[in-house]
Design an enzyme around this catalytic site. Structure first.
Site, PDB file in Angstrom:
ATOM      1  CD  GLU A 163      51.931 -50.042 -72.576  1.00 58.59           C
ATOM      2  OE1 GLU A 163      51.018 -49.539 -73.247  1.00 58.59           O
ATOM      3  OE2 GLU A 163      52.706 -50.912 -73.020  1.00 58.59           O
ATOM      4  CB  THR A 198      45.420 -57.171 -74.843  1.00 60.95           C
ATOM      5  OG1 THR A 198      46.130 -56.458 -75.863  1.00 60.95           O
ATOM      6  CG2 THR A 198      46.407 -57.551 -73.762  1.00 60.95           C
TER       7      THR A 198
END
Lengths: 309, 309
Positions: free
Chosen positions: A129, A182
């Protein structure tokens, strides 16, 4: 000893309405398919059998980074050959990067005699991630590993994940083909929250956990609402307000933005309702002239799993 | 038809660490004792059989106001004679006013053939809280009515209370004899909370609900911590930090400020531990030269109840 395994690793919803940075829910589909083969040659070699042009260099690939982390804990001299077929479109906000990282480490663990705990697998996958979005977070990783409904109580100093069962639920997700980075979706977040609003939010958080654990669908529905993050992100996702309105009219229990968007999820009691809700969600983006995909499927009671050797 | 009933109405913990304005927990003791007698004479007449000099005029007494609210929904021409013996010291922060208001309406409901729902009784009793502290809140009322662990998800526009079971737990409470006015304890609260801290708080809220519903004592313990309200109120309660330290050393699971203070509660697995923790809490205030009371008892699985006719 196994030499090669095939793993399905599911899409996941993070945030889940009121539970920004904390809640996650596993879907049964879509999923990424990972073929992992043990090799005497050290290192990780990745092939993508899909058309997304994702990086295949191990240190730049989420699955590669997760596997390299895992290999640091393996004394044997081994490596992995990885074939990834993404069933989850990157950037859709349903845990695409988490699915690939999780699928890879679950497969590796099967090849290594399941020597690692699920919590260790979360730690390895979280390294992926960081490559994908710059942050060590577990809100998609946790449901992809454990299945069901997950609460990431803390990442630091000690990873604390609470894996809970979810009652039977059908999920409808619409993925409008717009790009929401994001980083942009983080930028619009308020730095601080009025105390009264924070209290309303954690009242919903409490209601949602209680609703899941007591299978109270009405309580789940009224507790999903997010007073803090969704209002800030509303301008980034055209059609969101109308999509919610039509979904509720079609019988959805409730829903919101999936992860940092642009996908929108709605929870439903039955498959039939979920299909109607999926169509209602799609109709909004059809009218807006924005291409979209709709997924409809049950909540995933288990996470990533070996489906063939 | 019953003409007179005796009710015990318990002390309650509100906030319960991380759940400011939302969580409540019923104790088995201490409790207020309410004798309610039906009268053909309209209105509410109150006598206090204790030494606290509380107002006995119905419109200024928490039990009186709650009963007047209830009587508005009663078509018959009746009134009540009320005798209150407070077992809970006013101003201690363990729901003293809520206990009297709840005891009165539970007794009245018994005399009226239990025609009102528990949710209606909460509404009536909340009118008493307005007299006591100026706000229509239910975080002590709800556990006093339902027993166990309660989540007040919303008061407006619609009262939404989630009543949940609590696992076997023993509570130790110390009430240092210092005055903390609810208005003062409200004044020190931050107007806004950094988003990251709010997320940590609702992660604990989620953990605490999950801990109660799965009887996971370790999870309850690590989820109790309050990052927002307790730090702000710490200066109002001398000895709080030391009391927590000694209580944890004596085996408590965790705890915090009860309501707006000054009482401090600690949750424990067994009676034996709770007694040791009660002594540890008391030792802090003995050393500080502050008079104190310690209560030790189990969580109350039921709320206010008729004990005799």
């Amino acid at each position: 000893m196994l030499n090669s395994v095939l793993v399905h690793s599911p899409a996941t919803l993070s945030n889940l309405g009121c539970g920004f940075d904390v809640f996650g829910l596993a879907l049964a589909a879509p999923y990424d398919t990972i073929r992992l083969t043990r090799s005497p040659e050290p290192g990780v070699r990745i092939q993508h059998l899909d058309g997304y042009n994702l990086p295949t260099e191990a240190t730049r690939n989420v699955a590669g980074v997760a596997l390299l982390m895992l290999l640091q804990e393996v004394p044997e001299t081994i490596g992995f050959d990885v074939e990834i077929t993404k069933g989850i479109k990157p950037g859709s906000g349903v845990g695409s990067s988490a699915a690939s990282a999780v699928g890879a480490v679950v497969a590796a663990n099967a090849l290594l005699g399941n020597r690692f705990t699920k919590m260790q697998l979360v730690e390895f996958a979280m390294a992926g991630e960081v490559v994908a979005c710059g942050a060590r977070h577990a809100d998609n990783i946790a449901p992809a590993i454990f299945g069901g409904f997950t609460v990431v109580r803390a990442v630091e100093p000690v990873l604390d994940i609470i894996a809970l069962p979810a009652p039977p639920l059908w999920v409808a997700v619409v993925h409008p083909q717009i790009e929401v980075k994001t980083s942009d979706s983080r930028k619009v977040l308020p730095a601080a929250v009025p105390l009264g609003l924070a209290v309303r939010q954690w009242a919903n958080v409490a209601g949602l956990v209680a609703g899941f654990l007591t299978a109270d669908y009405n309580l789940i529905g009224r507790s999903l609402d997010d007073y803090i993050v969704e209002p800030a992100r509303l301008p980034l996702i055209p059609g969101l307000a109308e999509a919610r309105k039509r979904a509720l009219a079609a019988g959805a229990i409730g829903g919101g933005i999936s992860g940092s968007g642009p996908s929108i999820f709605m929870l439903n009691r039955t498959e039939e309702t979920a299909r109607a809700v999926g169509a209602a969600l799609g109709s909004v983006f059809a009218e807006l002239g924005i291409a979209f995909n709709v997924y409809v499927g049950p909540v995933g009671t288990e996470g990533a799993r070996v489906v063939a050797e």
